[in-house]
Scaffold this motif. Structure first.
Motif, short mmCIF file in Angstrom:
data_model
loop_
_atom_site.label_atom_id
_atom_site.label_comp_id
_atom_site.label_asym_id
_atom_site.label_seq_id
_atom_site.Cartn_x
_atom_site.Cartn_y
_atom_site.Cartn_z
N LEU A 233 0.82 -1.21 0.00
CA LEU A 233 0.00 0.00 0.00
C LEU A 233 0.85 1.26 0.00
CD1 LEU A 233 -2.65 -1.12 2.65
CD2 LEU A 233 -2.89 -1.15 0.16
N GLY A 234 2.11 1.11 0.37
CA GLY A 234 3.01 2.25 0.43
C GLY A 234 4.15 1.94 1.37
N ASN A 235 4.98 2.94 1.65
CA ASN A 235 6.08 2.77 2.59
C ASN A 235 6.09 3.95 3.55
OD1 ASN A 235 8.97 3.00 3.66
ND2 ASN A 235 9.03 1.02 2.60
N ILE A 236 5.99 3.65 4.82
CA ILE A 236 5.85 4.68 5.85
C ILE A 236 7.08 5.57 5.96
CG2 ILE A 236 6.74 3.36 7.81
CD1 ILE A 236 3.56 5.57 7.79
N TYR A 237 8.23 5.07 5.51
CA TYR A 237 9.45 5.89 5.56
C TYR A 237 9.50 6.90 4.41
CZ TYR A 237 10.94 2.08 8.65
OH TYR A 237 11.02 1.15 9.66
N GLN A 238 8.70 6.66 3.39
CA GLN A 238 8.72 7.52 2.21
C GLN A 238 7.46 8.36 2.03
OE1 GLN A 238 9.36 4.64 -0.91
NE2 GLN A 238 11.25 3.87 0.02
N GLN A 239 6.39 8.01 2.76
CA GLN A 239 5.11 8.69 2.62
C GLN A 239 4.49 8.95 3.98
OE1 GLN A 239 4.16 5.11 0.04
NE2 GLN A 239 2.72 6.59 -0.82
N THR A 240 3.50 9.81 4.01
CA THR A 240 2.70 9.96 5.22
C THR A 240 1.62 8.89 5.23
OG1 THR A 240 1.06 11.42 4.20
CG2 THR A 240 3.05 12.45 5.13
N LEU A 241 1.07 8.61 6.40
CA LEU A 241 0.00 7.61 6.47
C LEU A 241 -1.24 8.12 5.74
CD1 LEU A 241 -0.70 4.84 7.43
CD2 LEU A 241 -1.34 5.78 9.66
N GLU A 242 -1.46 9.43 5.76
CA GLU A 242 -2.60 9.99 5.04
C GLU A 242 -2.50 9.72 3.54
OE1 GLU A 242 -4.99 14.25 4.47
OE2 GLU A 242 -3.05 14.18 5.51
N GLU A 243 -1.31 9.86 2.99
CA GLU A 243 -1.11 9.58 1.56
C GLU A 243 -1.40 8.12 1.26
OE1 GLU A 243 2.41 12.80 0.40
OE2 GLU A 243 2.95 10.85 1.27
N ILE A 244 -0.98 7.23 2.15
CA ILE A 244 -1.20 5.79 1.95
C ILE A 244 -2.68 5.46 2.03
CG2 ILE A 244 -0.77 3.50 2.93
CD1 ILE A 244 2.01 4.63 3.80
N ILE A 245 -3.37 6.03 3.02
CA ILE A 245 -4.81 5.78 3.19
C ILE A 245 -5.59 6.28 1.98
CG2 ILE A 245 -6.84 6.48 4.53
CD1 ILE A 245 -5.05 6.38 7.03
N ASN A 246 -5.17 7.37 1.40
CA ASN A 246 -5.89 7.96 0.27
C ASN A 246 -5.49 7.36 -1.09
OD1 ASN A 246 -7.43 9.73 1.84
ND2 ASN A 246 -5.81 11.27 1.85
N SER A 247 -4.59 6.39 -1.07
CA SER A 247 -4.16 5.77 -2.33
C SER A 247 -5.30 4.97 -2.95
CB SER A 247 -2.96 4.86 -2.10
OG SER A 247 -3.32 3.73 -1.33
N SER A 248 -5.27 4.81 -4.26
CA SER A 248 -6.36 4.13 -4.97
C SER A 248 -6.45 2.65 -4.56
CB SER A 248 -6.15 4.24 -6.48
OG SER A 248 -4.90 3.69 -6.86
N ARG A 249 -5.32 2.00 -4.36
CA ARG A 249 -5.34 0.58 -4.00
C ARG A 249 -5.99 0.39 -2.62
NH1 ARG A 249 -0.26 -3.74 -4.43
NH2 ARG A 249 -1.58 -5.62 -4.51
N TYR A 250 -5.63 1.24 -1.68
CA TYR A 250 -6.21 1.18 -0.33
C TYR A 250 -7.73 1.38 -0.41
CZ TYR A 250 -6.71 2.31 4.68
OH TYR A 250 -7.08 2.32 6.00
N GLN A 251 -8.16 2.43 -1.08
CA GLN A 251 -9.58 2.77 -1.12
C GLN A 251 -10.39 1.72 -1.87
OE1 GLN A 251 -11.17 5.18 0.50
NE2 GLN A 251 -9.22 5.80 1.45
N LYS A 252 -9.84 1.18 -2.95
CA LYS A 252 -10.55 0.14 -3.71
C LYS A 252 -10.73 -1.12 -2.87
CE LYS A 252 -10.23 -2.59 -7.98
NZ LYS A 252 -9.41 -2.88 -9.18
N MET A 253 -9.70 -1.49 -2.14
CA MET A 253 -9.76 -2.69 -1.30
C MET A 253 -10.76 -2.50 -0.16
SD MET A 253 -6.53 -4.49 0.58
CE MET A 253 -6.72 -6.02 1.49
N ARG A 254 -10.71 -1.34 0.47
CA ARG A 254 -11.61 -1.07 1.61
C ARG A 254 -13.07 -1.04 1.17
NH1 ARG A 254 -13.26 -2.59 5.13
NH2 ARG A 254 -14.64 -1.48 6.52
N GLN A 255 -13.33 -0.38 0.06
CA GLN A 255 -14.71 -0.29 -0.43
C GLN A 255 -15.24 -1.67 -0.80
OE1 GLN A 255 -16.64 2.47 -0.37
NE2 GLN A 255 -18.26 1.02 -0.86
N ALA A 256 -14.39 -2.51 -1.38
CA ALA A 256 -14.82 -3.86 -1.76
C ALA A 256 -15.21 -4.67 -0.52
CB ALA A 256 -13.69 -4.56 -2.52
N PHE A 257 -14.42 -4.57 0.55
CA PHE A 257 -14.76 -5.27 1.79
C PHE A 257 -16.12 -4.81 2.31
CE2 PHE A 257 -10.10 -6.30 2.90
CZ PHE A 257 -10.26 -7.62 2.53
N CYS A 258 -16.40 -3.51 2.20
CA CYS A 258 -17.68 -2.98 2.66
C CYS A 258 -18.84 -3.61 1.89
CB CYS A 258 -17.71 -1.46 2.50
SG CYS A 258 -16.61 -0.57 3.62
#
Length: 284
Positions: A233-258
């Motif tokens: 989903l990302g790398n915490i040393y290179q990105q903020t957690l907000e950037e990772i949460i807002n990534s397309s892969r994260y959001q697509k996966m979360r919405q699918a689980f819903c």
């Protein structure tokens, strides 16, 4: 702001055992540095109050465990640790640290040292102000296998438990032995691996809703079962957690689980989601 119930931080992927139920990994073996640990804590600080110091590896092996716990206190995090228990006695003084809330002891670990359970019981008596959970696997329909039966017998003998308690162990998953001390049973499941035969693209998981995990190299993954960082989903040393949460892969996966759909190939090959549907419980 998104608030997680827990975030897993892998402080090492090195283990002193090689148990058959635990997935294997070819990742570079390493310990997290204090600098990187603090960087993670800084970035996740607003997102959770609880951290779990494990994904793979044995956290009690970390040579700077006390300093890591000091950092957790600095950022006001309550810590849960899952350990195979072989180093429990040796690290007992460190485990009294005020940052530690709960210690999960995987009693089903293999290749243990002599007097393994007896040493654990004695050390747990010293750590009685911490929440302690004895964990082991069961077979389908909550049946005890031979190894689990022996573990239960030793627990019953050491704590001099009643016949009524024995019946509770057979029928219930989470059983209180005394204040702050519990047994937690879980049915064995098929560890996620894209090469296994299990496949199911329906269901849901608490990953990304209640939890996520950070591997020792900074890789952010949905849960503690993705120990090879397949779902990157990302790398915490290179990105903020907000950037990772807002990534397309994260959001697509979360919405699918819903919507009770499983879009990631690795998750389709994980049977733990079946237990969530059956028992309505979250991961450890």
């Amino acid at each position: 702001m998104k608030k997680f119930k827990k975030i897993y931080i892998e402080i090492t992927n090195i283990c002193n055992l090689s148990c058959s139920f635990c997935s294997k990994t070819n990742r570079i073996k390493e310990f997290i540095s204090l600098k990187r640990m603090e960087e993670i804590l800084t970035k996740i600080d607003p997102y959770t109050d609880y951290i779990y110091l494990h994904v793979k590896g044995e956290p009690l092996l970390h040579p700077q465990l006390r300093q890591i716990l000091d950092l957790c206190s600095k950022y006001h995090k309550q810590v849960n640790i899952t350990t195979n228990g072989t180093l429990l006695k040796d690290r007992c003084e460190i485990l009294k640290h005020p940052a530690i809330r709960q210690i999960n002891l995987s009693l089903h670990s293999e290749n243990q040292k002599e007097n393994y359970l007896e040493e654990i019981f004695e050390t747990v008596d010293i750590l009685k102000d911490k929440i302690i959970i004895y964990r082991f696997w069961t077979m389908d329909d909550n049946q005890l296998n031979q190894k689990s039966t022996k573990i239960v017998e030793k627990i019953i003998s050491y704590y001099q438990l009643s016949p009524e308690f024995v019946e509770k162990v057979k029928s219930e998953n989470h059983i209180k032995i005394r204040e702050n001390l519990y047994i937690d049973k879980k049915n064995e499941f098929i560890w996620p691996n894209i090469e296994n035969k299990y496949l199911n693209d329906k269901g849901y998981c608490y990953a990304l809703k209640d939890q996520l995990a950070i591997l020792v190299d900074g890789t952010v993954v949905p849960c503690c079962l993705d120990s090879d960082g397949i779902i990157l989903l990302g790398n915490i040393y290179q990105q903020t957690l907000e950037e990772i949460i807002n990534s397309s892969r994260y959001q697509k996966m979360r919405q699918a689980f819903c919507n009770r759909k499983v879009v990631e190939n690795l998750c389709q090959h994980c049977s733990f989601k079946d237990q969530l549907l059956t028992n309505n419980h979250s991961m450890y």
